[in-house]
Design a protein around this motif. Structure first.
Motif, PDB file in Angstrom:
ATOM      1  N   THR A   1      -7.869 -25.154  32.821  1.00  0.00           N
ATOM      2  CA  THR A   1      -7.560 -23.930  32.225  1.00  0.00           C
ATOM      3  C   THR A   1      -7.267 -23.886  30.540  1.00  0.00           C
ATOM      4  OG1 THR A   1      -5.144 -24.522  32.441  1.00  0.00           O
ATOM      5  CG2 THR A   1      -5.932 -23.162  34.013  1.00  0.00           C
ATOM      6  N   ARG A   2      -8.145 -25.193  29.995  1.00  0.00           N
ATOM      7  CA  ARG A   2      -7.827 -25.584  28.785  1.00  0.00           C
ATOM      8  C   ARG A   2      -8.467 -24.383  27.647  1.00  0.00           C
ATOM      9  NH1 ARG A   2      -8.726 -31.379  27.607  1.00  0.00           N
ATOM     10  NH2 ARG A   2      -6.741 -31.563  28.715  1.00  0.00           N
ATOM     11  N   LYS A   3      -9.487 -24.036  27.935  1.00  0.00           N
ATOM     12  CA  LYS A   3     -10.144 -22.909  27.230  1.00  0.00           C
ATOM     13  C   LYS A   3      -9.471 -21.744  26.830  1.00  0.00           C
ATOM     14  CE  LYS A   3     -15.069 -23.847  26.673  1.00  0.00           C
ATOM     15  NZ  LYS A   3     -15.028 -25.183  26.742  1.00  0.00           N
ATOM     16  N   ALA A   4      -8.623 -21.252  27.856  1.00  0.00           N
ATOM     17  CA  ALA A   4      -7.919 -20.121  27.802  1.00  0.00           C
ATOM     18  C   ALA A   4      -6.621 -20.357  27.298  1.00  0.00           C
ATOM     19  CB  ALA A   4      -7.296 -19.942  29.514  1.00  0.00           C
ATOM     20  N   GLY A   5      -5.996 -21.514  27.316  1.00  0.00           N
ATOM     21  CA  GLY A   5      -4.809 -22.115  26.641  1.00  0.00           C
ATOM     22  C   GLY A   5      -5.349 -22.360  25.276  1.00  0.00           C
ATOM     23  N   SER A   6      -6.586 -22.795  24.986  1.00  0.00           N
ATOM     24  CA  SER A   6      -6.902 -22.963  23.608  1.00  0.00           C
ATOM     25  C   SER A   6      -6.976 -21.579  22.658  1.00  0.00           C
ATOM     26  CB  SER A   6      -8.295 -23.593  23.444  1.00  0.00           C
ATOM     27  OG  SER A   6      -8.132 -24.832  24.219  1.00  0.00           O
ATOM     28  N   LEU A   7      -7.537 -20.773  23.575  1.00  0.00           N
ATOM     29  CA  LEU A   7      -7.659 -19.216  22.990  1.00  0.00           C
ATOM     30  C   LEU A   7      -6.112 -18.779  22.600  1.00  0.00           C
ATOM     31  CD1 LEU A   7     -10.341 -17.527  25.439  1.00  0.00           C
ATOM     32  CD2 LEU A   7     -10.387 -17.904  22.987  1.00  0.00           C
ATOM     33  N   LEU A   8      -5.363 -18.986  23.470  1.00  0.00           N
ATOM     34  CA  LEU A   8      -3.913 -18.549  23.123  1.00  0.00           C
ATOM     35  C   LEU A   8      -3.215 -19.126  22.011  1.00  0.00           C
ATOM     36  CD1 LEU A   8      -2.424 -17.690  26.610  1.00  0.00           C
ATOM     37  CD2 LEU A   8      -2.932 -16.132  24.977  1.00  0.00           C
ATOM     38  N   ILE A   9      -3.278 -20.631  22.165  1.00  0.00           N
ATOM     39  CA  ILE A   9      -2.648 -21.319  21.271  1.00  0.00           C
ATOM     40  C   ILE A   9      -3.285 -21.306  19.937  1.00  0.00           C
ATOM     41  CG2 ILE A   9      -1.961 -23.930  20.687  1.00  0.00           C
ATOM     42  CD1 ILE A   9      -0.303 -22.659  22.983  1.00  0.00           C
ATOM     43  N   GLY A  10      -4.569 -21.433  19.876  1.00  0.00           N
ATOM     44  CA  GLY A  10      -5.430 -21.368  18.565  1.00  0.00           C
ATOM     45  C   GLY A  10      -5.289 -20.060  18.009  1.00  0.00           C
ATOM     46  N   GLY A  11      -5.228 -19.031  18.750  1.00  0.00           N
ATOM     47  CA  GLY A  11      -4.927 -17.671  18.336  1.00  0.00           C
ATOM     48  C   GLY A  11      -3.537 -17.518  17.673  1.00  0.00           C
ATOM     49  N   MET A  12      -2.655 -18.148  18.208  1.00  0.00           N
ATOM     50  CA  MET A  12      -1.149 -18.033  17.771  1.00  0.00           C
ATOM     51  C   MET A  12      -1.044 -18.803  16.463  1.00  0.00           C
ATOM     52  SD  MET A  12       1.611 -18.080  20.655  1.00  0.00           S
ATOM     53  CE  MET A  12       0.993 -19.338  21.589  1.00  0.00           C
ATOM     54  N   LEU A  13      -1.874 -20.071  16.327  1.00  0.00           N
ATOM     55  CA  LEU A  13      -1.633 -20.777  15.129  1.00  0.00           C
ATOM     56  C   LEU A  13      -2.354 -20.270  13.795  1.00  0.00           C
ATOM     57  CD1 LEU A  13      -2.377 -24.501  16.852  1.00  0.00           C
ATOM     58  CD2 LEU A  13      -0.603 -23.846  15.281  1.00  0.00           C
ATOM     59  N   LEU A  14      -3.688 -19.534  14.251  1.00  0.00           N
ATOM     60  CA  LEU A  14      -4.218 -18.749  13.190  1.00  0.00           C
ATOM     61  C   LEU A  14      -3.304 -17.833  12.665  1.00  0.00           C
ATOM     62  CD1 LEU A  14      -7.857 -18.459  14.279  1.00  0.00           C
ATOM     63  CD2 LEU A  14      -6.981 -20.071  12.485  1.00  0.00           C
ATOM     64  N   PHE A  15      -2.563 -16.758  13.397  1.00  0.00           N
ATOM     65  CA  PHE A  15      -1.626 -16.082  13.159  1.00  0.00           C
ATOM     66  C   PHE A  15      -0.356 -16.376  12.468  1.00  0.00           C
ATOM     67  CE2 PHE A  15       2.230 -13.342  14.047  1.00  0.00           C
ATOM     68  CZ  PHE A  15       1.726 -12.033  13.366  1.00  0.00           C
ATOM     69  N   PHE A  16      -0.063 -17.648  12.834  1.00  0.00           N
ATOM     70  CA  PHE A  16       1.122 -18.249  12.279  1.00  0.00           C
ATOM     71  C   PHE A  16       0.892 -18.683  10.631  1.00  0.00           C
ATOM     72  CE2 PHE A  16       2.910 -19.822  16.494  1.00  0.00           C
ATOM     73  CZ  PHE A  16       3.579 -18.305  16.697  1.00  0.00           C
ATOM     74  N   ILE A  17      -0.673 -19.343  10.768  1.00  0.00           N
ATOM     75  CA  ILE A  17      -0.720 -19.601   9.195  1.00  0.00           C
ATOM     76  C   ILE A  17      -0.948 -18.587   8.285  1.00  0.00           C
ATOM     77  CG2 ILE A  17      -2.865 -20.651   7.854  1.00  0.00           C
ATOM     78  CD1 ILE A  17      -3.432 -22.408  10.275  1.00  0.00           C
ATOM     79  N   GLY A  18      -1.468 -17.409   8.988  1.00  0.00           N
ATOM     80  CA  GLY A  18      -1.553 -16.127   7.900  1.00  0.00           C
ATOM     81  C   GLY A  18      -0.215 -15.580   7.788  1.00  0.00           C
ATOM     82  N   ALA A  19       0.705 -15.797   8.754  1.00  0.00           N
ATOM     83  CA  ALA A  19       1.969 -14.996   8.341  1.00  0.00           C
ATOM     84  C   ALA A  19       2.770 -15.884   7.442  1.00  0.00           C
ATOM     85  CB  ALA A  19       2.740 -15.077   9.693  1.00  0.00           C
ATOM     86  N   VAL A  20       2.767 -17.123   7.562  1.00  0.00           N
ATOM     87  CA  VAL A  20       3.420 -18.048   6.504  1.00  0.00           C
ATOM     88  C   VAL A  20       2.905 -17.831   5.105  1.00  0.00           C
ATOM     89  CG1 VAL A  20       3.984 -20.408   5.909  1.00  0.00           C
ATOM     90  CG2 VAL A  20       4.089 -19.636   8.295  1.00  0.00           C
ATOM     91  N   PHE A  21       1.646 -17.826   4.930  1.00  0.00           N
ATOM     92  CA  PHE A  21       0.953 -17.399   3.728  1.00  0.00           C
ATOM     93  C   PHE A  21       1.275 -16.264   3.276  1.00  0.00           C
ATOM     94  CE2 PHE A  21      -2.690 -16.600   1.088  1.00  0.00           C
ATOM     95  CZ  PHE A  21      -2.773 -17.645   0.376  1.00  0.00           C
ATOM     96  N   TYR A  22       1.205 -15.275   3.961  1.00  0.00           N
ATOM     97  CA  TYR A  22       1.671 -13.829   3.235  1.00  0.00           C
ATOM     98  C   TYR A  22       2.739 -14.010   2.928  1.00  0.00           C
ATOM     99  CZ  TYR A  22       2.691  -9.090   3.353  1.00  0.00           C
ATOM    100  OH  TYR A  22       3.229  -7.723   2.998  1.00  0.00           O
ATOM    101  N   SER A  23       3.894 -14.342   3.707  1.00  0.00           N
ATOM    102  CA  SER A  23       5.268 -14.157   3.555  1.00  0.00           C
ATOM    103  C   SER A  23       5.824 -15.405   2.324  1.00  0.00           C
ATOM    104  CB  SER A  23       6.256 -14.412   4.766  1.00  0.00           C
ATOM    105  OG  SER A  23       5.787 -13.272   5.533  1.00  0.00           O
TER     106      SER A  23
END
Lengths: 207, 170
Positions: free
Chosen positions: B80-102
């Motif tokens: 299930t690593r690829k599915a997990g990677s999609l979720l975790i990777g997606g969240m990490l990208l979102f967190f990076i964007g959120a921290v950068f913005y705020s």
């Protein structure tokens, strides 16, 4: 790839389900915590019915703890905190306290002062008698407030570092969740406390 | 044991270690946000970012920790690593964007909220850590990917001794 995307969506759905179950059982059934709605009221309608809205916001307040005689604040004309504190400005539904108002209440010891700053600021210096409720751990420390506020209508003044301080707003919003109805914000906060030099005897330093 | 099979094993171990490291971090992060007090506090931290309207902060505060838990568990298991990677990777990208913005663009002095209360200020260090975790997610997939699939994707004929094709090599 479709299989992995499908599985990821399935995990997302399972997470939403687990979250919903946790919220409706564990989170909302734990005694001592207010209801946790999915969508919050930005400013609850009850705010405008609190004593804060009246011309004289102190009239429903508890009697001062340190009052020397029965007449003290009710008839103290110019010196009365009630007259110094006008609810002319509001933020998120909370009355904003100005420096004179805070000083009067500090002198009268008739309001609970809450410090919303973080541990390192608190350890450095704070107002005497203030209760520490850091914005980053409000719910962990909410008992500190519950232990000292005699009634939900008692006046609470929250201060933080000053400037565009979100900390005091966050703390005030949580206090409102816990049904404290007379919460004020000292928006200028520690910046003004230090810069004004008027708080001399009310500031203590160190642990 | 040949040099190639040693490489295969090394790649797989590194892949598993990367996945495990990221998963452990996310499980730890989720642990600090699960619970009646913690979830409410997390809603406050989310509100500080000024990305969502204050009224809607409870929804991610309740659901996000569970996505972290399930995503992290999915990342650990190869199937299930690829599915997990999609979720975790997606969240990490979102967190990076959120921290950068705020924290960077809006210059808000806010707590990160990454691992629950007391998780430090949001800023470049958080962006750096998240980028590192994202690299871990990518590596865990790249190194685990079967060699045949990698070669085919690149337009080459399948080489039976490529790293990752352990079954053929051994």
């Amino acid at each position: 790839m479709k299989r992995h995307i499908g599985l990821a969506i399935l995990i997302l759905i399972a997470s939403c389900g687990a979250g919903a179950i946790a919220r409706s059982t564990w989170y909302n059934k734990t005694p001592g915590y207010p209801h946790m709605p999915w969508v919050k009221d930005a400013v609850p309608a009850t705010t405008d019915k609190t004593p804060n809205t009246s011309k004289d916001p102190q009239k429903d307040m508890d009697p001062p703890a340190s009052g020397t005689n029965g007449q003290s604040h009710a008839v103290a004309s110019k010196e009365s905190p009630a007259e110094v504190c006008g609810c002319e400005k509001r933020i998120e539904g909370f009355c904003v306290a100005e420096i004179d108002c805070v000083l009067k209440h500090l002198a009268a010891k008739d309001a609970i002062i809450v410090d919303a700053r973080e541990d390192h600021d608190w350890d450095e210096s704070r107002l005497i008698g203030a209760v520490h409720l850091p914005s980053s751990a409000i719910y962990e420390n909410i008992n500190n407030i519950m232990a000292v506020v005699p009634t939900p209508q008692h006046m609470i003044i929250v201060y933080c570092g000053g400037g565009q301080c979100e900390a005091s707003k966050n703390v005030a919003i949580v206090l409102r969740e816990f049904e404290y109805t007379n919460v004020w914000l000292y928006e200028q906060g520690w910046e003004e406390i230090e810069a004004s030099g008027r708080f001399g005897d009310y500031v203590e330093s160190g642990d | 044991m040949t040099a190639t099979s040693d490489n295969n094993t090394l790649y797989r171990i590194v892949s598993h270690l990367c996945a495990l490291a990221v998963a452990v971090f996310f499980l730890y992060a989720a642990w600090g946000k699960l619970g009646p007090a913690e979830s409410r506090q997390f809603a406050v931290e989310i509100g500080n970012y000024k990305i969502l309207p204050a009224a809607y902060t409870n929804i991610p505060a309740v659901i996000l920790p569970f996505i972290e838990v399930f995503g992290a568990l999915a990342l650990i298991f190869p199937a299930t690593r690829k599915a997990g990677s999609l979720l975790i990777g997606g969240m990490l990208l979102f967190f990076i964007g959120a921290v950068f913005y705020s924290a960077i663009i809006l210059d808000l002095k806010i707590s990160c909220g990454c691992t629950g209360s007391g998780s430090g200020a949001a800023g470049w260090s958080v962006i750096g850590r998240n980028a590192l975790l994202f690299a871990g997610v990518i590596l865990s997939n790249l190194l685990y990917r079967p060699a045949a699939a990698r070669a085919e994707a690149a337009g080459f004929e399948v080489d039976p001794v490529l790293p990752g094709d352990a079954a053929t090599a051994e």
